[in-house]
Scaffold this motif. Sequence first.
Motif, PDB file in Angstrom:
ATOM      1  N   ARG A  46      18.740  55.861  31.843  1.00 41.94           N
ATOM      2  CA  ARG A  46      19.354  56.716  32.853  1.00 41.94           C
ATOM      3  C   ARG A  46      20.756  57.127  32.433  1.00 41.94           C
ATOM      4  N   ILE A  47      21.262  58.112  33.119  1.00 43.59           N
ATOM      5  CA  ILE A  47      22.563  58.680  32.776  1.00 43.59           C
ATOM      6  C   ILE A  47      23.446  58.685  34.020  1.00 43.59           C
ATOM      7  N   GLY A  48      24.745  58.831  33.802  1.00 42.63           N
ATOM      8  CA  GLY A  48      25.676  58.890  34.920  1.00 42.63           C
ATOM      9  C   GLY A  48      26.254  57.535  35.263  1.00 42.63           C
ATOM     10  N   GLU A  49      27.313  57.553  36.049  1.00 39.71           N
ATOM     11  CA  GLU A  49      27.984  56.337  36.455  1.00 39.71           C
ATOM     12  C   GLU A  49      27.310  55.739  37.688  1.00 39.71           C
ATOM     13  N   GLY A  50      27.677  54.491  38.006  1.00 41.60           N
ATOM     14  CA  GLY A  50      27.102  53.823  39.160  1.00 41.60           C
ATOM     15  C   GLY A  50      25.616  53.580  38.952  1.00 41.60           C
ATOM     16  N   ILE A  51      24.829  53.874  39.985  1.00 36.45           N
ATOM     17  CA  ILE A  51      23.382  53.721  39.873  1.00 36.45           C
ATOM     18  C   ILE A  51      22.808  54.713  38.880  1.00 36.45           C
ATOM     19  N   GLY A  52      23.400  55.891  38.799  1.00 36.50           N
ATOM     20  CA  GLY A  52      22.972  56.893  37.837  1.00 36.50           C
ATOM     21  C   GLY A  52      21.678  57.594  38.221  1.00 36.50           C
ATOM     22  N   GLN A  53      21.179  58.367  37.287  1.00 41.35           N
ATOM     23  CA  GLN A  53      19.939  59.116  37.459  1.00 41.35           C
ATOM     24  C   GLN A  53      19.073  58.923  36.222  1.00 41.35           C
ATOM     25  N   PRO A  54      17.759  59.061  36.370  1.00 45.27           N
ATOM     26  CA  PRO A  54      16.891  58.888  35.192  1.00 45.27           C
ATOM     27  C   PRO A  54      17.050  60.018  34.187  1.00 45.27           C
ATOM     28  N   ARG A  55      16.904  59.679  32.933  1.00 37.84           N
ATOM     29  CA  ARG A  55      16.884  60.683  31.877  1.00 37.84           C
ATOM     30  C   ARG A  55      15.432  61.063  31.614  1.00 37.84           C
ATOM     31  N   PHE A  56      15.138  62.350  31.654  1.00 41.24           N
ATOM     32  CA  PHE A  56      13.773  62.819  31.449  1.00 41.24           C
ATOM     33  C   PHE A  56      13.604  63.363  30.033  1.00 41.24           C
ATOM     34  N   ASP A  57      12.383  63.291  29.534  1.00 45.65           N
ATOM     35  CA  ASP A  57      12.072  63.759  28.183  1.00 45.65           C
ATOM     36  C   ASP A  57      11.826  65.269  28.218  1.00 45.65           C
ATOM     37  N   SER A  58      12.890  66.016  28.398  1.00 47.83           N
ATOM     38  CA  SER A  58      12.770  67.474  28.499  1.00 47.83           C
ATOM     39  C   SER A  58      12.261  68.092  27.206  1.00 47.83           C
ATOM     40  N   VAL A  59      12.621  67.487  26.072  1.00 48.00           N
ATOM     41  CA  VAL A  59      12.135  68.005  24.789  1.00 48.00           C
ATOM     42  C   VAL A  59      10.618  67.870  24.706  1.00 48.00           C
ATOM     43  N   GLY A  60      10.091  66.794  25.279  1.00 39.33           N
ATOM     44  CA  GLY A  60       8.650  66.572  25.268  1.00 39.33           C
ATOM     45  C   GLY A  60       7.916  67.245  26.411  1.00 39.33           C
ATOM     46  N   GLY A  61       8.637  68.027  27.216  1.00 38.45           N
ATOM     47  CA  GLY A  61       7.981  68.783  28.284  1.00 38.45           C
ATOM     48  C   GLY A  61       8.013  68.128  29.656  1.00 38.45           C
ATOM     49  N   GLU A  62       8.728  67.005  29.798  1.00 38.76           N
ATOM     50  CA  GLU A  62       8.784  66.354  31.106  1.00 38.76           C
ATOM     51  C   GLU A  62       9.734  67.114  32.028  1.00 38.76           C
ATOM     52  N   GLU A  63       9.301  67.331  33.266  1.00 36.94           N
ATOM     53  CA  GLU A  63      10.087  68.074  34.241  1.00 36.94           C
ATOM     54  C   GLU A  63      10.151  67.318  35.566  1.00 36.94           C
ATOM     55  N   LEU A  64      11.302  67.371  36.199  1.00 34.87           N
ATOM     56  CA  LEU A  64      11.460  66.752  37.512  1.00 34.87           C
ATOM     57  C   LEU A  64      10.753  67.603  38.564  1.00 34.87           C
ATOM     58  N   MET A  65       9.909  66.955  39.369  1.00 36.26           N
ATOM     59  CA  MET A  65       9.143  67.662  40.395  1.00 36.26           C
ATOM     60  C   MET A  65       9.699  67.444  41.802  1.00 36.26           C
ATOM     61  N   HIS A  66      10.225  66.236  42.060  1.00 33.94           N
ATOM     62  CA  HIS A  66      10.639  65.916  43.432  1.00 33.94           C
ATOM     63  C   HIS A  66      11.575  64.709  43.411  1.00 33.94           C
ATOM     64  N   VAL A  67      12.566  64.731  44.303  1.00 38.91           N
ATOM     65  CA  VAL A  67      13.465  63.594  44.500  1.00 38.91           C
ATOM     66  C   VAL A  67      13.434  63.222  45.967  1.00 38.91           C
ATOM     67  N   GLN A  68      13.249  61.930  46.257  1.00 39.68           N
ATOM     68  CA  GLN A  68      13.179  61.486  47.647  1.00 39.68           C
ATOM     69  C   GLN A  68      14.029  60.228  47.831  1.00 39.68           C
ATOM     70  N   PRO A  69      15.171  60.337  48.498  1.00 42.08           N
ATOM     71  CA  PRO A  69      15.974  59.133  48.781  1.00 42.08           C
ATOM     72  C   PRO A  69      15.370  58.340  49.933  1.00 42.08           C
ATOM     73  N   GLY A  70      15.893  57.153  50.143  1.00 42.33           N
ATOM     74  CA  GLY A  70      15.453  56.337  51.268  1.00 42.33           C
ATOM     75  C   GLY A  70      14.048  55.801  51.135  1.00 42.33           C
ATOM     76  N   ILE A  71      13.655  55.408  49.921  1.00 43.57           N
ATOM     77  CA  ILE A  71      12.309  54.888  49.670  1.00 43.57           C
ATOM     78  C   ILE A  71      12.393  53.398  49.327  1.00 43.57           C
ATOM     79  N   THR A  72      11.623  52.598  50.031  1.00 41.06           N
ATOM     80  CA  THR A  72      11.479  51.186  49.709  1.00 41.06           C
ATOM     81  C   THR A  72      10.220  50.989  48.875  1.00 41.06           C
ATOM     82  N   ILE A  73      10.306  50.158  47.844  1.00 35.86           N
ATOM     83  CA  ILE A  73       9.152  49.906  46.984  1.00 35.86           C
ATOM     84  C   ILE A  73       8.693  48.459  47.150  1.00 35.86           C
ATOM     85  N   ALA A  74       7.392  48.277  47.195  1.00 36.94           N
ATOM     86  CA  ALA A  74       6.798  46.938  47.261  1.00 36.94           C
ATOM     87  C   ALA A  74       5.769  46.836  46.141  1.00 36.94           C
ATOM     88  N   LEU A  75       5.978  45.917  45.224  1.00 41.87           N
ATOM     89  CA  LEU A  75       5.108  45.751  44.057  1.00 41.87           C
ATOM     90  C   LEU A  75       4.216  44.539  44.236  1.00 41.87           C
TER      91      LEU A  75
END
Length: 216
Positions: free
Chosen positions: A11-40
Amino acid sequence: MIVGIRHFTDRIGEGIGQPRFDSVGGEELMHVQPGITIALGRLSPESPGTLYISNRRVIWLSDTDRDKCYSVDFLSISLHAVSRDPETYPSPCIYTQIEAEDAKDDEFEGGSDAECPDETYLSKITEMRLVPHDPNQLDTLFDIFCQCVELNPEPLEGDDEENSWIFGEDFNDDGDLPEWHLSEDLANPIGQVNGNHDLAHSVLHVCVYCYDYPFI
Protein backbone atom coordinates in the motif's frame (compact mmCIF):
# COMPACT_ATOMS: atom_id res chain seq x y z
CA MET A 1 -2.69 -18.19 -8.70
CA ILE A 2 -2.40 -17.89 -4.92
CA VAL A 3 -5.41 -19.69 -3.45
CA GLY A 4 -7.30 -18.31 -0.48
CA ILE A 5 -7.13 -15.31 1.80
CA ARG A 6 -3.77 -13.71 2.55
CA HIS A 7 -2.29 -10.70 4.31
CA PHE A 8 -2.05 -7.58 2.17
CA THR A 9 1.01 -5.35 2.55
CA ASP A 10 1.44 -3.43 -0.72
CA ARG A 11 0.00 0.00 0.00
CA ILE A 12 0.94 3.62 -0.42
CA GLY A 13 0.42 6.81 1.55
CA GLU A 14 0.84 7.75 5.17
CA GLY A 15 -1.16 6.41 8.11
CA ILE A 16 -3.38 3.50 7.13
CA GLY A 17 -2.70 4.30 3.48
CA GLN A 18 -4.34 2.89 0.38
CA PRO A 19 -3.69 -0.29 -1.61
CA ARG A 20 -1.36 -0.20 -4.57
CA PHE A 21 -2.96 -1.73 -7.66
CA ASP A 22 -1.19 -3.46 -10.54
CA SER A 23 -2.18 -0.87 -13.14
CA VAL A 24 0.56 -2.05 -15.49
CA GLY A 25 -0.99 -5.52 -15.42
CA GLY A 26 -4.47 -4.16 -16.08
CA GLU A 27 -5.85 -4.05 -12.53
CA GLU A 28 -8.43 -1.30 -12.00
CA LEU A 29 -10.25 -0.04 -8.93
CA MET A 30 -13.98 -0.73 -9.22
CA HIS A 31 -15.43 0.35 -5.86
CA VAL A 32 -14.45 1.71 -2.44
CA GLN A 33 -16.67 1.18 0.59
CA PRO A 34 -15.75 2.52 4.05
CA GLY A 35 -17.33 1.27 7.25
CA ILE A 36 -16.95 -2.45 6.52
CA THR A 37 -16.32 -5.04 9.21
CA ILE A 38 -14.67 -8.30 8.13
CA ALA A 39 -15.12 -11.69 9.78
CA LEU A 40 -12.80 -14.50 8.64
CA GLY A 41 -13.88 -18.06 9.31
CA ARG A 42 -14.46 -18.62 13.02
CA LEU A 43 -12.36 -15.64 14.08
CA SER A 44 -14.03 -12.71 15.84
CA PRO A 45 -15.00 -9.78 13.57
CA GLU A 46 -12.35 -7.12 13.13
CA SER A 47 -12.88 -3.43 13.86
CA PRO A 48 -14.36 -1.51 10.91
CA GLY A 49 -12.17 -0.81 7.92
CA THR A 50 -12.35 0.15 4.26
CA LEU A 51 -13.15 -2.27 1.45
CA TYR A 52 -11.45 -1.85 -1.93
CA ILE A 53 -12.75 -3.91 -4.84
CA SER A 54 -10.71 -4.11 -8.02
CA ASN A 55 -11.47 -6.04 -11.18
CA ARG A 56 -9.26 -8.85 -9.82
CA ARG A 57 -9.51 -8.99 -6.03
CA VAL A 58 -11.09 -7.85 -2.80
CA ILE A 59 -8.90 -5.91 -0.36
CA TRP A 60 -9.84 -4.92 3.19
CA LEU A 61 -7.75 -2.43 5.21
CA SER A 62 -8.28 -1.83 8.91
CA ASP A 63 -8.92 1.79 9.84
CA THR A 64 -6.96 1.45 13.08
CA ASP A 65 -4.28 -1.22 12.65
CA ARG A 66 -1.91 -1.13 9.69
CA ASP A 67 -0.99 -4.78 10.29
CA LYS A 68 -4.57 -6.01 9.77
CA CYS A 69 -5.17 -6.00 6.04
CA TYR A 70 -6.39 -8.91 3.91
CA SER A 71 -6.98 -9.70 0.27
CA VAL A 72 -8.50 -12.49 -1.81
CA ASP A 73 -8.58 -12.94 -5.57
CA PHE A 74 -11.95 -13.31 -7.26
CA LEU A 75 -10.70 -16.58 -8.72
CA SER A 76 -10.59 -17.89 -5.13
CA ILE A 77 -14.19 -16.87 -4.39
CA SER A 78 -16.36 -19.86 -5.29
CA LEU A 79 -19.62 -18.37 -4.01
CA HIS A 80 -20.93 -15.03 -2.79
CA ALA A 81 -24.34 -14.12 -1.46
CA VAL A 82 -26.35 -11.55 0.47
CA SER A 83 -27.30 -12.85 3.92
CA ARG A 84 -30.00 -11.10 5.93
CA ASP A 85 -31.12 -14.01 8.10
CA PRO A 86 -30.28 -13.27 11.78
CA GLU A 87 -30.38 -17.01 12.53
CA THR A 88 -27.51 -17.49 10.09
CA TYR A 89 -25.45 -14.48 11.18
CA PRO A 90 -26.32 -11.64 13.58
CA SER A 91 -25.71 -8.85 11.06
CA PRO A 92 -26.67 -8.51 7.38
CA CYS A 93 -23.59 -9.22 5.31
CA ILE A 94 -21.97 -10.36 2.10
CA TYR A 95 -21.22 -14.03 2.71
CA THR A 96 -18.47 -15.67 0.64
CA GLN A 97 -17.00 -19.14 0.36
CA ILE A 98 -13.30 -19.26 -0.40
CA GLU A 99 -11.33 -21.93 -2.22
CA ALA A 100 -8.61 -22.86 0.24
CA GLU A 101 -6.07 -25.59 0.80
CA ASP A 102 -7.19 -29.10 1.74
CA ALA A 103 -7.89 -28.46 5.43
CA LYS A 104 -10.93 -26.46 6.50
CA ASP A 105 -10.70 -23.47 8.83
CA ASP A 106 -12.61 -25.21 11.64
CA GLU A 107 -9.78 -27.74 11.87
CA PHE A 108 -7.50 -24.88 12.88
CA GLU A 109 -9.74 -23.27 15.46
CA GLY A 110 -7.52 -22.09 18.29
CA GLY A 111 -4.42 -23.06 16.33
CA SER A 112 -3.38 -19.54 15.48
CA ASP A 113 -3.11 -16.21 17.22
CA ALA A 114 -6.62 -14.77 16.85
CA GLU A 115 -5.21 -11.25 17.12
CA CYS A 116 -2.97 -11.72 14.09
CA PRO A 117 -3.54 -14.96 12.15
CA ASP A 118 -0.52 -16.11 10.18
CA GLU A 119 -0.44 -16.97 6.48
CA THR A 120 -0.83 -20.70 7.12
CA TYR A 121 -3.99 -20.13 9.12
CA LEU A 122 -5.40 -17.66 6.57
CA SER A 123 -4.80 -20.12 3.73
CA LYS A 124 -7.17 -22.62 5.41
CA ILE A 125 -10.08 -20.22 5.91
CA THR A 126 -13.05 -21.12 3.74
CA GLU A 127 -15.55 -18.40 4.69
CA MET A 128 -15.46 -14.61 4.74
CA ARG A 129 -18.20 -12.18 5.76
CA LEU A 130 -18.23 -8.47 4.93
CA VAL A 131 -20.57 -6.50 7.18
CA PRO A 132 -21.37 -2.92 6.09
CA HIS A 133 -22.26 -0.27 8.65
CA ASP A 134 -25.29 0.51 6.47
CA PRO A 135 -27.16 -2.66 5.39
CA ASN A 136 -28.63 -0.73 2.46
CA GLN A 137 -25.20 -1.03 0.81
CA LEU A 138 -25.50 -4.81 0.48
CA ASP A 139 -27.22 -4.88 -2.91
CA THR A 140 -24.64 -2.50 -4.38
CA LEU A 141 -21.78 -4.64 -3.06
CA PHE A 142 -23.46 -7.78 -4.39
CA ASP A 143 -23.80 -6.26 -7.86
CA ILE A 144 -20.12 -5.21 -7.85
CA PHE A 145 -19.10 -8.74 -6.82
CA CYS A 146 -21.16 -10.20 -9.68
CA GLN A 147 -19.55 -7.87 -12.21
CA CYS A 148 -16.04 -8.71 -11.03
CA VAL A 149 -16.66 -12.45 -10.87
CA GLU A 150 -17.77 -12.34 -14.52
CA LEU A 151 -14.49 -10.61 -15.33
CA ASN A 152 -12.55 -13.51 -13.78
CA PRO A 153 -13.94 -16.74 -15.27
CA GLU A 154 -12.31 -20.00 -14.25
CA PRO A 155 -10.69 -21.72 -17.26
CA LEU A 156 -12.81 -24.65 -18.40
CA GLU A 157 -11.68 -27.85 -20.05
CA GLY A 158 -12.52 -27.96 -23.74
CA ASP A 159 -12.71 -25.08 -26.17
CA ASP A 160 -16.43 -25.43 -26.87
CA GLU A 161 -17.66 -25.12 -23.29
CA GLU A 162 -19.09 -21.85 -21.98
CA ASN A 163 -19.41 -20.54 -18.47
CA SER A 164 -22.88 -20.96 -16.94
CA TRP A 165 -24.20 -19.29 -13.87
CA ILE A 166 -26.44 -20.42 -11.06
CA PHE A 167 -28.55 -17.94 -9.20
CA GLY A 168 -31.17 -18.51 -6.54
CA GLU A 169 -32.58 -17.58 -3.17
CA ASP A 170 -32.63 -18.82 0.40
CA PHE A 171 -29.00 -19.94 0.61
CA ASN A 172 -27.65 -20.92 4.02
CA ASP A 173 -24.20 -21.61 5.39
CA ASP A 174 -24.75 -25.36 5.10
CA GLY A 175 -24.45 -24.96 1.35
CA ASP A 176 -28.07 -25.87 0.62
CA LEU A 177 -29.52 -24.54 -2.61
CA PRO A 178 -33.17 -25.61 -2.63
CA GLU A 179 -33.98 -24.10 -6.01
CA TRP A 180 -31.71 -24.09 -9.05
CA HIS A 181 -31.84 -21.78 -12.02
CA LEU A 182 -29.32 -22.18 -14.82
CA SER A 183 -28.63 -19.30 -17.16
CA GLU A 184 -26.47 -19.25 -20.25
CA ASP A 185 -27.18 -15.53 -20.79
CA LEU A 186 -24.42 -13.59 -19.07
CA ALA A 187 -26.00 -10.34 -20.26
CA ASN A 188 -28.56 -10.74 -17.48
CA PRO A 189 -27.07 -9.89 -14.07
CA ILE A 190 -27.27 -12.46 -11.31
CA GLY A 191 -30.49 -12.07 -9.34
CA GLN A 192 -32.39 -10.76 -12.33
CA VAL A 193 -34.58 -12.89 -14.57
CA ASN A 194 -36.09 -11.67 -17.85
CA GLY A 195 -35.57 -8.08 -16.80
CA ASN A 196 -37.45 -8.44 -13.50
CA HIS A 197 -35.09 -7.02 -10.90
CA ASP A 198 -35.90 -8.58 -7.54
CA LEU A 199 -32.76 -7.95 -5.49
CA ALA A 200 -34.53 -5.55 -3.14
CA HIS A 201 -37.19 -8.13 -2.30
CA SER A 202 -35.06 -11.22 -1.94
CA VAL A 203 -33.68 -12.21 1.41
CA LEU A 204 -30.61 -13.69 -0.16
CA HIS A 205 -29.06 -14.10 -3.59
CA VAL A 206 -26.42 -16.52 -4.73
CA CYS A 207 -23.84 -16.22 -7.49
CA VAL A 208 -21.68 -19.27 -8.19
CA TYR A 209 -19.98 -21.01 -11.10
CA CYS A 210 -21.68 -24.24 -12.07
CA TYR A 211 -18.30 -26.00 -12.39
CA ASP A 212 -18.19 -26.12 -8.61
CA TYR A 213 -21.06 -28.60 -8.79
CA PRO A 214 -20.03 -31.58 -10.94
CA PHE A 215 -23.58 -32.95 -11.09
CA ILE A 216 -24.74 -30.10 -13.32
